[in-house]
Write a protein that holds these residues in place. Structure first.
Motif, PDB file in Angstrom:
ATOM      1  N   LYS A   1       1.034  -1.327  -0.141  1.00  0.00           N
ATOM      2  CA  LYS A   1       0.128  -0.337   0.158  1.00  0.00           C
ATOM      3  C   LYS A   1       1.010   1.513   0.207  1.00  0.00           C
ATOM      4  O   LYS A   1       0.961   2.641  -0.777  1.00  0.00           O
ATOM      5  CB  LYS A   1      -1.249  -0.038   0.757  1.00  0.00           C
TER       6      LYS A   1
ATOM      7  N   SER B   1       3.878   1.369  -1.321  1.00  0.00           N
ATOM      8  CA  SER B   1       4.245   1.333  -2.295  1.00  0.00           C
ATOM      9  C   SER B   1       3.176   1.939  -3.365  1.00  0.00           C
ATOM     10  O   SER B   1       3.661   2.569  -4.506  1.00  0.00           O
ATOM     11  CB  SER B   1       5.004   0.041  -2.662  1.00  0.00           C
ATOM     12  N   VAL B   2       2.405   1.784  -3.490  1.00  0.00           N
ATOM     13  CA  VAL B   2       1.149   2.473  -4.050  1.00  0.00           C
ATOM     14  C   VAL B   2       1.417   3.778  -4.272  1.00  0.00           C
ATOM     15  O   VAL B   2       0.845   4.802  -5.285  1.00  0.00           O
ATOM     16  CB  VAL B   2      -0.460   1.656  -4.385  1.00  0.00           C
TER      17      VAL B   2
ATOM     18  N   GLY C   1       4.091   5.494  -6.010  1.00  0.00           N
ATOM     19  CA  GLY C   1       3.797   5.093  -7.444  1.00  0.00           C
ATOM     20  C   GLY C   1       2.839   5.916  -8.043  1.00  0.00           C
ATOM     21  O   GLY C   1       2.842   6.879  -8.793  1.00  0.00           O
ATOM     22  N   GLN C   2       1.897   6.406  -7.145  1.00  0.00           N
ATOM     23  CA  GLN C   2       0.932   7.430  -7.540  1.00  0.00           C
ATOM     24  C   GLN C   2       1.383   8.591  -7.317  1.00  0.00           C
ATOM     25  O   GLN C   2       0.975   9.475  -8.165  1.00  0.00           O
ATOM     26  CB  GLN C   2       0.014   7.033  -6.335  1.00  0.00           C
TER      27      GLN C   2
ATOM     28  N   ALA D   1       4.111   9.235 -10.411  1.00  0.00           N
ATOM     29  CA  ALA D   1       2.960   9.397 -11.856  1.00  0.00           C
ATOM     30  C   ALA D   1       1.696  10.700 -12.497  1.00  0.00           C
ATOM     31  O   ALA D   1       2.389  11.053 -13.321  1.00  0.00           O
ATOM     32  CB  ALA D   1       1.850   8.003 -11.462  1.00  0.00           C
TER      33      ALA D   1
ATOM     34  N   MET E   1      -2.280   5.851 -14.783  1.00  0.00           N
ATOM     35  CA  MET E   1      -1.174   4.659 -13.724  1.00  0.00           C
ATOM     36  C   MET E   1      -1.947   5.544 -12.240  1.00  0.00           C
ATOM     37  O   MET E   1      -2.675   4.934 -11.511  1.00  0.00           O
ATOM     38  CB  MET E   1       0.254   5.252 -13.541  1.00  0.00           C
ATOM     39  N   ILE E   2      -1.938   6.773 -12.765  1.00  0.00           N
ATOM     40  CA  ILE E   2      -3.329   7.342 -11.398  1.00  0.00           C
ATOM     41  C   ILE E   2      -3.681   7.053 -10.669  1.00  0.00           C
ATOM     42  O   ILE E   2      -4.615   6.364  -9.948  1.00  0.00           O
ATOM     43  CB  ILE E   2      -3.412   8.974 -11.647  1.00  0.00           C
TER      44      ILE E   2
ATOM     45  N   TYR F   1      -3.904   3.302  -9.918  1.00  0.00           N
ATOM     46  CA  TYR F   1      -3.255   2.817  -8.481  1.00  0.00           C
ATOM     47  C   TYR F   1      -3.996   3.159  -7.851  1.00  0.00           C
ATOM     48  O   TYR F   1      -4.092   2.048  -6.379  1.00  0.00           O
ATOM     49  CB  TYR F   1      -2.394   4.425  -8.557  1.00  0.00           C
ATOM     50  N   ASP F   2      -4.777   4.657  -7.789  1.00  0.00           N
ATOM     51  CA  ASP F   2      -6.089   4.242  -6.832  1.00  0.00           C
ATOM     52  C   ASP F   2      -6.674   3.372  -6.705  1.00  0.00           C
ATOM     53  O   ASP F   2      -7.245   2.781  -5.839  1.00  0.00           O
ATOM     54  CB  ASP F   2      -7.254   5.377  -7.508  1.00  0.00           C
TER      55      ASP F   2
ATOM     56  N   LEU G   1      -6.079   0.240  -7.252  1.00  0.00           N
ATOM     57  CA  LEU G   1      -5.080  -1.038  -6.706  1.00  0.00           C
ATOM     58  C   LEU G   1      -5.207  -0.758  -5.416  1.00  0.00           C
ATOM     59  O   LEU G   1      -4.867  -1.267  -4.264  1.00  0.00           O
ATOM     60  CB  LEU G   1      -3.483  -0.847  -6.888  1.00  0.00           C
ATOM     61  N   ASN G   2      -4.940   1.105  -4.422  1.00  0.00           N
ATOM     62  CA  ASN G   2      -5.463   1.304  -2.990  1.00  0.00           C
ATOM     63  C   ASN G   2      -6.207   0.145  -2.862  1.00  0.00           C
ATOM     64  O   ASN G   2      -6.010  -0.249  -1.334  1.00  0.00           O
ATOM     65  CB  ASN G   2      -4.918   2.393  -3.187  1.00  0.00           C
TER      66      ASN G   2
END
Length: 802
Positions: A554, A556-557, A560-561, A564, A658-659, A662-663, A665-666
């Motif tokens: 979480k 790392s996500v 990454g967000q 991005a 990607m953003i 990431y949301d 994925l979070n």
């Protein structure tokens, strides 16, 4: 003992009884007054302790309210005030502990000491709770509950004080004080719940109902206080608890509870906290007044107790003195009359004993019972004197016969005569009695001699005698019957006991084998449970590691967000720069075009100049070549920039995707972490359950082993019982009695279908339970009869189960 005392001693004893009663009553009154005084003195110290407890509760109430606001606002409210309030609470706690260092708890009973020790134990966790509150690592309800439990325990300590008082007025004031403290405590909880609610700006789960309950509890305890307290306390309360703060608290209550809204109250939590704190401070003034009033009441009652002790002492001393004077006067008068009667009786008995030849009669000159008794004694002495001599010979002969009878010679008789008809009749009756007694004693001795030889068949035949001799003969026959019945029952009991001992030995062997098999099964079950417990613990540890990895993913996500977002921003900046470069290239292209035009113009002018313009024509050609090359280069750069701009727009779109990814994925990772936490919690509960099951199996194994040991011991007892039963049978067979050879028992130890005379109580119980079980299995409903175990004393044919 009284027969050995003189009349003087008896009179003294009689007079000493009311004197002792007076002294005991005086002592009891004095002792009760002293206990009453000590009770009030002990209450004086414990009331001071209650004021220390009340001060501590007041500070913990404020700390609870600030803590609720701090947690409800996620640490944005009361972060400056809360540390200061904690210092105030610590100061009050130190004052209470300092007082307890010189306080003797042993005078106040077990309940008081248990409540006080429980409160002190709960206060040891205060620092840990504060640390969790500061770090926002505790639920609001749990934090409020901790402070509420501390205050409840402290108030329970005060409530136990009411049970220590034996004075109605003091008990009334203590109960009023306690009800007021309980109402004030509910106000403190209301402050905490309201602060948390207004800080959240909405009601938490169950908070609205709790708000209603707290207000109702406050009103109930305050009504109880007003009913129990005296008029001065009521007046002080009504004059103190009023004003703007009270009205403002009521207004904010109405907003939260009676406006039909559960959020967006528009009430600042700090304003609510400060306003209700002002109201609670008014209640604190009333609390201080009640505590001082209670101490004054105790001091006043102590003064009254001292006055009563002195008054009771004086009255008791006067009562004892009057009792002594009156007792001595009455006893002296009675003793004078008794002494005269005693002198007359001494002369009479001296005459009877041949110590005097005549009697001097003493007369008591009084009309009381002693005077009448003295005159009556003198009259009877004169009558008795004439008959004494005639009776002495008969008495002498009777004494002689009695001495022989005393030595066992029942065949002796009285031979002397007397002029007294009663003595003559007595003589004949005694002689006849001796004849009858001698004859019946001989018959009884003959039967008892047979019993001494273990022959219990002879018995005494009936006759016309009455009284003790008849009862003696009946008792001998009863003894014979009882011995016969006892011997029959002993032999039957020995036979049944022997049979039951054999059955018990067999059953104990089966129980021991079953217990050993059960123990082996339990060992296998315990091993399987230990393996399951290990697997559950491994699963728990794995889920904990998965939760840790989920948290790292979480994080790392989120990183990454963030990157991005930065990439999208950089793409926008690059796009802006490429646009600027494109514009600059357009300018360069225009300059190249104009340079080419100028070079053409220069070439035309050089041609016009002829030979002199050749060099200039060469320069103009080179300038035209450079302009063409610049235009081509600018065109290539423009193409490259436009291509880069297209790539930049693609990169920006990819970064946006990607953003969004990431949301999503979070959110999925958060859901996964929640599932992992639920699995972890379930695994921990399973592990705890398996531990309990392991403990239960271990205990069951221990009980099974104990059952096996008990079965072995019971088998040993059965063997001893068999030996005893054989001994009983041998002893019974050694005697001769009626029915000796007619005793029989059944072949089976228990037989539910048996209908003979030899019943056993255990069979009746088993048979009745068997019938009730069959009745329960039938569709017809019937009332269940209570199981009844019959004692062997109620039926001589039954044998109590060993």
């Amino acid at each position: 003992m009284l027969s050995k005392m003189s009349i003087k001693q008896k009179l003294i004893l009689i007079m000493s009884i009311p004197l002792c009663v007076v002294i005991l009553l005086a002592a009891e009154l004095g002792f009760n007054s002293f206990l009453y005084y000590n009770n009030l003195k002990s209450l004086d110290n414990v009331i001071i302790l209650s004021t220390k407890i009340g001060a501590l509760v007041h500070e913990t109430q404020k700390e609870r309210g600030m803590t609720a606001g701090y947690l409800g606002s996620k640490g944005s409210k009361f972060q400056d005030k809360l540390p200061t309030q904690r210092d105030l609470t610590d100061n009050r706690l130190s004052e209470m502990k300092s007082f307890l260092s010189t306080f003797d708890e042993s005078k106040y009973g077990k309940e008081f000491n248990n409540n006080l020790q429980k409160s002190l134990d709960m206060l040891t966790n205060l620092s840990n709770t504060r640390s969790n509150v500061t770090g926002l690592n505790i639920q609001t309800s749990k934090a409020i509950g901790y402070y509420t439990n501390i205050n409840s325990s402290l108030l329970n300590t005060i409530s136990s004080i009411a049970k220590l008082s034996t004075n109605a007025k003091v008990s009334q004031d203590i109960i009023a004080y306690l009800n007021f403290l309980l109402s004030k405590e509910r106000a403190g909880i209301e402050r905490a719940v309201g602060t948390n609610t207004f800080a959240r700006n909405n009601f938490g789960e169950g908070m609205k109902a709790k708000f209603y309950t707290l207000i109702a509890a406050q009103n109930a305890y305050m009504d109880a206080f007003l009913k129990v307290s005296d008029d001065s306390s009521k007046v002080f309360y009504k004059n103190t608890v009023k004003g703007e703060a009270v009205e403002e608290v009521k207004r904010m209550r109405d907003i939260a509870l009676f406006k039909d809204i559960d959020s967006n109250f528009g009430v600042d939590p700090s304003y609510w906290f400060n306003t209700i704190t002002k109201k609670i401070n008014l209640l604190k003034k009333v609390e201080n007044y009640l505590a001082e009033h209670l101490i004054k009441t105790i001091n006043k009652e102590i003064e009254n107790a001292i006055y009563e002790i002195i008054l009771f002492g004086i009255l008791c001393a006067i009562g004892v003195a009057l009792t002594l004077i009156l007792a001595r006067t009455i006893a002296f008068t009675i003793l004078l009359d008794v002494d005269q009667v005693k002198k007359g009786l001494d002369d009479f008995f001296a005459f009877i004993n041949y110590e005097k030849d005549d009697i001097n009669l003493e007369v008591v000159n009084s009309n009381d019972e002693l005077g009448k008794m003295s005159r009556l004694i003198n009259e009877n002495i004169n009558k008795t004197k004439a008959n004494i001599q005639a009776d002495r010979n008969l008495i002498s002969n009777t004494i002689e016969v009695a001495n022989k009878i005393n030595k066992g010679h029942l065949d002796t008789r009285i031979t002397s005569d007397s002029n007294n008809p009663a003595l003559s009749e007595l003589k004949n009756i005694i002689n006849e009695m001796l004849h009858t007694l001698n004859e019946n004693i001989e018959n009884i001795m003959k039967v008892l001699n047979s019993y001494s030889k273990l022959d219990f068949k002879p018995k005494l035949e009936g006759n016309n005698l009455e009284g003790a001799i008849k009862k003696l003969e009946d008792d001998v026959n009863i003894l014979r019957n009882v011995i016969t019945e006892t011997l029959i029952e002993n032999k039957r009991s020995g036979l049944i006991l022997s049979q039951n001992a054999n059955t018990l030995t067999k059953n104990m062997d089966e129980i021991a084998n079953a217990a050993n098999n059960q123990a082996a099964s339990l060992e296998e079950t315990a091993a399987a449970l230990e393996e399951i417990t290990a697997n559950i613990k491994s699963n728990t540890e794995t889920t904990v590691k998965m939760a840790e990895y989920g948290d790292k993913v979480k994080h790392s996500v989120l990183t990454g967000q963030k990157l991005a977002n930065n990439t999208a921003k950089s793409m926008e900046d690059i796009n802006a720069q490429t646009t600027a470069i494109n514009e600059a290239i357009t300018v360069i292209d225009q300059i190249a075009f104009q340079t080419n035009i100028l070079s053409l113009n220069a070439a035309v002018e050089a041609a016009t100049a002829g030979e002199a313009g050749k060099g200039f024509a060469v320069v103009a050609g080179e300038v035209r070549n450079l302009a063409n090359r610049s235009a081509e280069a600018a065109k290539e750069i423009k193409d490259l920039v436009e291509n880069a701009q297209l790539k930049t727009n693609d990169g920006k779109k990819i970064a946006s995707d990607m953003i969004n990814g990431y949301d999503e994925l979070n959110q999925n990772i958060s859901s996964t972490i929640d599932l992992i936490e639920n699995v972890t919690t379930a695994s921990k509960e399973q592990s705890a359950g398996m531990v309990q099951i392991n403990d239960a199996v271990t205990n069951l194994d221990k009980i099974t082993q104990e059952n096996a040991q008990n079965a072995s011991q019971a088998d040993t007892i059965a063997q001893k019982t068999l030996e005893i039963s054989n001994m009983i049978i041998d002893h019974a067979d050694a005697k001769d009695f009626d029915g000796k050879d007619e005793i029989k028992i059944r072949k089976s130890t228990t037989d539910l279908s048996y209908n003979g005379n030899e019943k056993r109580s255990i069979e009746k119980v088993m048979k009745k339970d068997y019938k009730q079980t069959n009745q329960r299995q039938k569709p017809v409903k019937a009332e269940k009869e209570p199981t009844k175990v019959y004692n062997s004393k109620e039926d001589n044919d039954e044998w109590e189960s060993f």
